[in-house]
Design an enzyme around this catalytic site. Structure first.
Site, PDB file in Angstrom:
ATOM      1  N   HIS A  28      -0.902   4.865   9.716  1.00 30.97           N
ATOM      2  CA  HIS A  28       0.462   5.297   9.833  1.00 30.97           C
ATOM      3  C   HIS A  28       0.707   6.669  10.607  1.00 30.97           C
ATOM      4  O   HIS A  28       0.870   7.876  10.002  1.00 30.97           O
ATOM      5  CB  HIS A  28       1.208   5.592   8.381  1.00 30.97           C
ATOM      6  N   HIS A  33      10.419  -3.326   3.166  1.00 29.74           N
ATOM      7  CA  HIS A  33      11.035  -1.999   3.143  1.00 29.74           C
ATOM      8  C   HIS A  33      11.459  -1.564   4.398  1.00 29.74           C
ATOM      9  O   HIS A  33      11.002  -2.080   5.506  1.00 29.74           O
ATOM     10  CB  HIS A  33       9.675  -1.148   2.412  1.00 29.74           C
ATOM     11  N   GLU A  47       4.808  -5.115   8.398  1.00 32.34           N
ATOM     12  CA  GLU A  47       3.600  -4.982   7.943  1.00 32.34           C
ATOM     13  C   GLU A  47       2.850  -6.342   7.684  1.00 32.34           C
ATOM     14  O   GLU A  47       1.899  -6.622   7.395  1.00 32.34           O
ATOM     15  CB  GLU A  47       3.410  -3.989   6.930  1.00 32.34           C
ATOM     16  N   HIS A  84       0.913  -1.192   0.062  1.00 33.43           N
ATOM     17  CA  HIS A  84      -0.267   0.162   0.044  1.00 33.43           C
ATOM     18  C   HIS A  84       0.880   1.067   0.028  1.00 33.43           C
ATOM     19  O   HIS A  84       0.569   2.227   0.641  1.00 33.43           O
ATOM     20  CB  HIS A  84      -1.048  -0.026   1.327  1.00 33.43           C
TER      21      HIS A  84
HETATM   22 FE    FE Z   1       2.442   0.885   5.283  1.00 36.45          FE
END
Ligand code: FE
Ligand code: FE
Lengths: 288, 137, 288, 137
Positions: A59, A196, A243, A12
């Protein structure tokens, strides 16, 4: 009886939303990424659900440090788009399914999961980017083609829930949805990831091999995958790769985990990079 | 005093746990205030004055003024909160992440396009320590 | 190693706070109630803990319908007194123990309890009345004699957590506190109850026999008591009597539940009425 | 559609579950606004105008204006939220609870002092129905 007919998994990345909002999707940088979602957008048109149960993480937009829920279930009728600092994305707000959400809350809490229920929940890129990826461009004054139930997981402040706990709550969510006695079509989406790291001197980490093994195991051995400890996610997939535990929630809600048939892999896609991130995407359809 | 923190041996990485969260509480709450357009304007008009409205440490304020995200993180900042500063400055997540690596914006972008930072040699602190020692010899 | 040396159980009726704040404690209506806490106040002076882990519920003061956490752990350094509509009670704010609270969060979440962490938490009568009952009058510019860790349980909107879940999380909290390697003295308090119903034509319900059996079983058979379903609380102890599930959290944190020695009953008190409510109170001291 | 609600057979009692909560959302949020002294003043100065600022149903507004707590609860109100109206009026929890029973304030207080409402005959709806039928004969 409500039916879960598919699970969808996708990264996302906020830059994907920005690329769409700024009309950059045909630039060479972005073209391969959006090509990977062409199938998915057609499939969504052909298989539009009534409701998407959308697992994501906030977030630091809906939740500040004043309030850090491990699992937050949205029971509102309406979810506005958050202003993350760049102004709100020019996409429609999402319409909730308050009745089904309340039913899920009742069922899942009575199975000893300690949910937080949320009625004011501005949705950030973690929520709107998957909608944009799967539905394509929708003008701000338009509507998303289905109702949503947001399920926000804390993956920002440690400790986050274990993979095992996520896999279990997915199973409980399946039982809750299946006990709703209206005949509606529900998708469950797991979002975030893949590799990431957005912070510190190690930022930019990508682990293609680990990501692809994760996709393999998510399809074939989700129970085994759910036993992977946090430390492996952080070390191998980067500090924000954690995540991916959220994908186990959606996977846990599929029929085979409850003793039924294995789902079919309708689509699988992997691409590096989108901004700092490795993008992974799967569509699993339940056997009919 | 806290439980074991096995993640301390991952190089170039700060895990935002309850201890960091406590340390960075006001820094991160300041960042969240930038979600409101009025606050972004007030901050841009006089950064120091706006920062002084918050119960942040001087070191935290200086780190923000310097836009040194590694220093912000060392003082309890979390990237998702800090991103509001970058957003206020009109920066992308890629620019923010890259700024913490010691690489130029172009080099970081090129690294990502060519597949990102490899995992080999980047799993353990001792790998980084060894690399550094080699460079110094 | 931190030691849990006692658990304390008490109702937290708002009128008790008002009686103290308005100087009515010697009126005939209130005298028998406060007499029941005379022992406790002396015992608190003789056994002042470093920290009280205080289990209570918020009564729509810190949490609106925007946010309904099943279990919320306070990790702040400071907790101001809430204005519930009559103005804030004239008692001191409470000082937290952020480090120990963070440690407990880490331990308990890793045991698959889905906590919500809270850093902004104005404390209402559910929190301040037990402090006043156990510590006596403390001027607003004074200090409570110990630090606190608030643990707020949703017992306002159904479904609330099961007695069993409460009993289990109490056990997890014990393990967390015992793994803190500073030698401090911790009390765990369970508050709320006993029989009361504040709403509807059945308001004013009191069930003396049920309450006293609850006290008996809490002492002797907490595991059995934890199996009592919600419906029995509501039917027998009134719609607000459900608060008693919180007592199982404090009881679950005692040594005997973890295979150690049974605690000693230092004090037991029961009185009807305080406003609409049956007041129950117990002090259980761990064997030395 | 929802799961079983076994608590529906308890007389004179409304369980505030997710369904009630949804129904009473704005009513209860209005109540919470009365935690701020300024809002209490504004409400007292012009109740109807203040209520009209909230997305409440007309029936909810009328129930508040009438201070009919049973009617508020029938429209999704929860007692801990509604207590803010009582607090604004200077009422105690005992006065509020009593007002829902059909008893006078004095009778309710006397009942509590003499040990409260007994549990016998107050467990099941059918017990109340039988009592009512007897009174009507
Ligand atoms: Fe995220
Ligand atoms: Fe209470």
């Amino acid at each position: 009886m409500a039916r879960i007919t598919a699970s969808v998994f996708t990264s996302h990345v906020p830059a994907i939303g920005a690329a769409m909002d700024l009309g950059k999707t045909h630039e060479p940088y972005w073209q391969p990424l959006f090509a990977g979602y062409e199938f998915s957008r057609q499939w969504m048109k052909d298989n539009t659900p009534d409701v998407v149960f959308l697992v994501y993480n906030d977030h630091a937009n809906a939740f500040s440090l004043d309030f850090i829920p491990t699992f937050a279930l949205g029971t509102a009728a309406h979810y506005p788009v958050a202003d993350e600092g760049w102004g709100p994305r020019p996409v429609p707000a999402a319409e909730g399914h308050a009745e089904l959400a309340a039913h899920i809350a009742q069922s899942v809490i009575q199975e000893d999961f300690d949910l937080t229920l949320v009625n004011r929940l501005p949705i950030d890129h973690g929520f709107t980017v998957p909608l944009s990826l799967m539905c394509g461009e929708v003008p701000k004054d338009g509507r998303w083609p289905f109702r949503v139930i947001p399920f926000a997981v804390n993956v920002v402040q440690y400790p986050v829930p274990s993979g095992n706990r996520c896999f279990q709550i997915g199973q409980a969510i399946r039982r809750a949805i299946e006990s709703w006695d209206e005949d509606i079509n529900v998708h469950i989406w797991g979002t975030g990831g893949m590799t990431h790291q957005l912070q510190g001197p190690r930022a930019g980490l990508i682990n293609r091999e680990w990501d692809n093994r994760f996709l393999d195991r998510l399809i074939e051995d989700p129970a085994g995958l759910s036993q992977v400890p946090h430390i492996e996610y952080v070390r191998e997939a980067g500090s924000e790769g954690i995540e991916l535990v959220m994908w186990l929630i959606a996977r846990g809600a599929m029929a085979d985990v409850a003793g039924g048939k294995a789902p079919r892999v309708k689509h699988r896609f992997y691409h590096v990079p989108a901004s700092n991130t490795a993008v992974g995407h799967l569509i699993l359809e339940e056997a009919k | 005093m806290p439980l074991d923190k096995p993640y301390k041996d991952i190089p170039g990485t700060t895990i935002f746990d309850a201890e960091e969260s406590r340390k960075g509480y006001w820094l991160n709450q300041f960042c969240m205030s930038l979600m409101q357009p009025e606050n972004r304007e007030r901050f841009k008009a006089n950064e120091r004055a706006y920062l002084d409205e918050w119960a942040m440490t001087e070191e935290q304020k200086l780190a923000v003024l310097a836009r040194d995200l590694n220093r912000c993180i060392a003082n309890g900042g979390n990237i998702y909160f800090l991103a509001k500063i970058g957003a206020t400055d009109g920066k992308s997540f890629q620019q923010m992440a890259g700024s913490m690596t010691g690489m130029s914006e172009e080099d970081y972008r090129a690294m990502m396009i060519s597949g990102g930072r490899p995992i080999e040699g980047n799993r353990y602190q001792h790998e980084w320590d060894a690399k550094k020692q080699k460079e110094n010899n």
